[in-house]
Design a protein around this motif. Structure first.
Motif, mmCIF file in Angstrom:
data_model
loop_
_atom_site.group_PDB
_atom_site.id
_atom_site.type_symbol
_atom_site.label_atom_id
_atom_site.label_comp_id
_atom_site.label_asym_id
_atom_site.label_seq_id
_atom_site.Cartn_x
_atom_site.Cartn_y
_atom_site.Cartn_z
ATOM 1 N N ARG A 173 -12.206 7.374 4.508
ATOM 2 C CA ARG A 173 -13.651 7.595 4.490
ATOM 3 C C ARG A 173 -14.278 6.651 3.454
ATOM 4 N N ARG A 174 -15.375 6.037 3.873
ATOM 5 C CA ARG A 174 -16.034 5.087 2.977
ATOM 6 C C ARG A 174 -17.519 5.020 3.304
ATOM 7 N N ARG A 175 -18.367 5.139 2.294
ATOM 8 C CA ARG A 175 -19.807 5.057 2.469
ATOM 9 C C ARG A 175 -20.292 3.663 2.109
ATOM 10 N N THR A 176 -21.241 3.161 2.895
ATOM 11 C CA THR A 176 -21.821 1.854 2.579
ATOM 12 C C THR A 176 -22.623 1.922 1.280
ATOM 13 N N LEU A 177 -23.080 3.130 0.910
ATOM 14 C CA LEU A 177 -23.902 3.273 -0.292
ATOM 15 C C LEU A 177 -23.083 3.233 -1.575
ATOM 16 N N TRP A 178 -21.773 3.435 -1.469
ATOM 17 C CA TRP A 178 -20.950 3.404 -2.679
ATOM 18 C C TRP A 178 -20.846 1.976 -3.196
ATOM 19 N N ASN A 179 -20.923 1.827 -4.502
ATOM 20 C CA ASN A 179 -20.731 0.509 -5.091
ATOM 21 C C ASN A 179 -19.292 0.060 -4.876
ATOM 22 N N PRO A 180 -19.095 -1.139 -4.335
ATOM 23 C CA PRO A 180 -17.717 -1.602 -4.119
ATOM 24 C C PRO A 180 -16.982 -1.773 -5.439
ATOM 25 N N ALA A 181 -15.823 -1.137 -5.551
ATOM 26 C CA ALA A 181 -15.028 -1.223 -6.780
ATOM 27 C C ALA A 181 -14.172 -2.486 -6.758
ATOM 28 N N LYS A 182 -13.891 -2.990 -7.932
ATOM 29 C CA LYS A 182 -13.077 -4.192 -8.050
ATOM 30 C C LYS A 182 -11.597 -3.828 -8.193
ATOM 31 N N PRO A 183 -10.703 -4.717 -7.749
ATOM 32 C CA PRO A 183 -9.272 -4.487 -7.964
ATOM 33 C C PRO A 183 -8.953 -4.395 -9.453
ATOM 34 N N ILE A 184 -7.872 -3.727 -9.771
ATOM 35 C CA ILE A 184 -7.446 -3.542 -11.161
ATOM 36 C C ILE A 184 -6.336 -4.535 -11.469
ATOM 37 N N ALA A 204 4.577 2.271 -6.125
ATOM 38 C CA ALA A 204 5.507 1.657 -7.073
ATOM 39 C C ALA A 204 6.073 0.352 -6.537
ATOM 40 N N LYS A 205 6.147 0.218 -5.210
ATOM 41 C CA LYS A 205 6.639 -1.012 -4.585
ATOM 42 C C LYS A 205 5.551 -2.072 -4.503
ATOM 43 N N GLY A 206 4.323 -1.708 -4.896
ATOM 44 C CA GLY A 206 3.231 -2.667 -4.856
ATOM 45 C C GLY A 206 2.476 -2.705 -3.546
ATOM 46 N N GLU A 207 2.661 -1.699 -2.694
ATOM 47 C CA GLU A 207 1.962 -1.682 -1.412
ATOM 48 C C GLU A 207 0.511 -1.236 -1.597
ATOM 49 N N PRO A 208 -0.385 -1.619 -0.697
ATOM 50 C CA PRO A 208 -1.794 -1.220 -0.797
ATOM 51 C C PRO A 208 -1.937 0.304 -0.804
ATOM 52 N N VAL A 209 -2.941 0.794 -1.499
ATOM 53 C CA VAL A 209 -3.104 2.230 -1.682
ATOM 54 C C VAL A 209 -3.447 2.928 -0.371
ATOM 55 N N PHE A 242 -10.625 8.818 0.232
ATOM 56 C CA PHE A 242 -11.950 8.229 0.021
ATOM 57 C C PHE A 242 -11.743 6.891 -0.673
ATOM 58 N N LEU A 243 -12.314 5.838 -0.122
ATOM 59 C CA LEU A 243 -12.036 4.488 -0.613
ATOM 60 C C LEU A 243 -13.340 3.738 -0.829
ATOM 61 N N SER A 244 -13.493 3.127 -2.000
ATOM 62 C CA SER A 244 -14.661 2.269 -2.228
ATOM 63 C C SER A 244 -14.257 0.837 -2.559
ATOM 64 N N VAL A 245 -12.968 0.571 -2.683
ATOM 65 C CA VAL A 245 -12.503 -0.793 -2.916
ATOM 66 C C VAL A 245 -12.546 -1.556 -1.596
ATOM 67 N N GLU A 246 -12.703 -2.868 -1.656
ATOM 68 C CA GLU A 246 -12.874 -3.677 -0.451
ATOM 69 C C GLU A 246 -11.694 -3.563 0.503
ATOM 70 N N ASP A 247 -10.490 -3.540 -0.054
ATOM 71 C CA ASP A 247 -9.315 -3.270 0.775
ATOM 72 C C ASP A 247 -8.333 -2.489 -0.070
ATOM 73 N N GLY A 248 -7.170 -2.219 0.488
ATOM 74 C CA GLY A 248 -6.221 -1.349 -0.193
ATOM 75 C C GLY A 248 -5.460 -1.991 -1.327
ATOM 76 N N HIS A 249 -5.653 -3.282 -1.573
ATOM 77 C CA HIS A 249 -4.938 -3.958 -2.660
ATOM 78 C C HIS A 249 -5.645 -3.645 -3.982
ATOM 79 N N LEU A 250 -5.433 -2.434 -4.469
ATOM 80 C CA LEU A 250 -6.138 -1.961 -5.653
ATOM 81 C C LEU A 250 -5.565 -2.544 -6.931
ATOM 82 N N PHE A 251 -4.240 -2.481 -7.051
ATOM 83 C CA PHE A 251 -3.579 -2.970 -8.259
ATOM 84 C C PHE A 251 -3.026 -4.364 -7.996
ATOM 85 N N GLN A 252 -3.471 -5.323 -8.805
ATOM 86 C CA GLN A 252 -3.025 -6.702 -8.627
ATOM 87 C C GLN A 252 -2.415 -7.207 -9.932
#
Length: 378
Positions: free
Chosen positions: A143-154, A328-333, A361-371
């Motif tokens: 689930r993702r709302r267009t109104l949510w501010n897009p979060a940046k990867p960590i 832990a394997k580094g896969e997208p959230v 609930f996701l506000s990051v652009e894609d699932g690659h949260l931790f980089q």
């Protein structure tokens, strides 16, 4: 070679109209079809099945009927065929993955937003086999709302571990909170993958000050287990969570609303917040956690996982096992969450509502949260 991701975005802005946005892997538009929202036609059937689901009594046949009814309410015949065609082209022909984003305005359509869309499945009459949108490993449903501010990867520094925080709220004047199995699993996981994961000191009881102190340690993942309620003592709905407060030698419940709980994350914004209603809690407790989740996302938290039904220990463990293992394997959230639901489905054989319990609930652009710094995203 890693798969690429196409996107099928479903937007519900009112009770009459569904808008679709389709994109390729570089966000190029592939069409914007639209259609009628048919929930009113399916409402009675869906609500009857939801009553059964709330008591954990769904048969496998009823589970399929619920998933198909939700699908047919969201997609009329034209949009349904459009989705099936897009799924076939992306997943079957191109052998790529498909992200399905669901955007529902919680303020304008609270009843619709509260529906367990994670049950969605393609109707059998489509002759596509059994495809559950919330568990198919070739899909990612969130689930993702267009109104949510897009979060940046960590960005993780070279060699930096994923820090997990576990907060347990078990007030003495409420029913027992079952948390041992999840706690033991996280402790075991950090031993097995000590080079990748660090479990911060567990707090129990989770008082506001204890949570604040824990957040000062800047966890990447914050996992909360405790009680919730959907209505307060005055009958106001929206969701409350029971934190702990010391009264002499006792720890009693301190009920806080969604706004207060979300405000705790002003100290530090974890990448992921997991809200787990304890086993044995009432259905309203899980509704509360689901209701609190968008407030937390609004605090610029990239990912929130909430349990929309009271969750059995076995379900929580099965989901957490796969979810944290893949992180832990580094896969997208988002893939980790999708496979977590799939893992539950394999354990329960799609009986009941367990596989559809975790809501992402996701506000990051894609699932690659931790980089990892210095490592390019594939």
């Amino acid at each position: 070679m890693p798969k690429i991701y196409y996107t099928y975005r479903i937007c519900l802005k009112n009770n009459h109209h569904v808008e679709i946005e389709k994109y390729d892997d570089v966000k190029k538009s592939l069409g914007r079809p639209s259609g009628e929202f048919c929930y009113q036609e399916k409402q009675q059937e869906i609500q009857q099945l939801l009553k059964i689901a709330s008591n954990h009594q769904l048969s496998k046949e009823q589970t399929c009927h619920l998933g198909e009814a939700l699908f047919n309410s969201l997609f009329n015949s034209t949009l349904g065929q459009d989705f099936i065609n897009f799924y076939f082209q992306v997943v079957q022909e191109k052998e790529q993955n498909l992200r399905i984003e669901l955007d529902i305005d919680e303020q304008e359509m609270p009843e619709v937003a509260a529906l367990p869309w994670e049950f969605l499945c393609i109707p059998e009459k489509a002759n596509q086999g059994t495809i559950w949108l919330g568990t198919d490993p070739n899909l990612v449903f969130y689930r993702r709302r267009t109104l949510w501010n897009p979060a940046k990867p960590i960005q993780l520094a070279p060699g930096e571990k994923l820090r997990i925080a576990l907060a347990i709220s078990a007030p003495e004047n409420e029913s027992p909170v079952e948390y041992a199995e999840v706690q033991e699993y996280l402790e075991e996981l950090t031993k097995e993958q000590s080079e990748e994961i660090e479990l911060l000191p567990i707090i129990n009881p989770a008082t506001p000050t204890a949570i604040d102190s824990l957040l000062e340690r800047k966890p990447h993942i914050f996992h909360f287990i405790g009680h919730g309620r959907f209505e307060d003592e005055a009958g106001k709905t929206g969701g409350e969570i029971a934190l702990g407060t010391k009264r002499g030698k006792k720890i009693l419940a301190q009920w806080v609303d969604a706004k207060f709980f979300a405000g705790l994350f002003v100290r530090h914004s974890p990448g992921i917040v997991v809200l787990q209603a304890c086993e044995g809690g009432k259905q309203s407790a899980s509704e509360a956690f689901r209701g609190v989740a968008p407030k937390i996302v609004g605090q610029n938290i990239p990912v929130v996982v909430a349990m929309q039904y009271e969750v059995a220990n076995a379900t929580a463990s099965a989901f957490s096992t796969e979810f944290y293992r893949r992180l832990a394997k580094g896969e997208p959230v988002d893939i980790a969450a999708q496979n977590g639901r799939y893992h539950v489905a394999l354990e329960t054989k799609y009986l009941g509502n367990d596989f559809a319990t975790p809501v992402l609930f996701l506000s990051v652009e894609d699932g690659h949260l931790f980089q990892q710094e210095g490592v390019k995203k594939k």
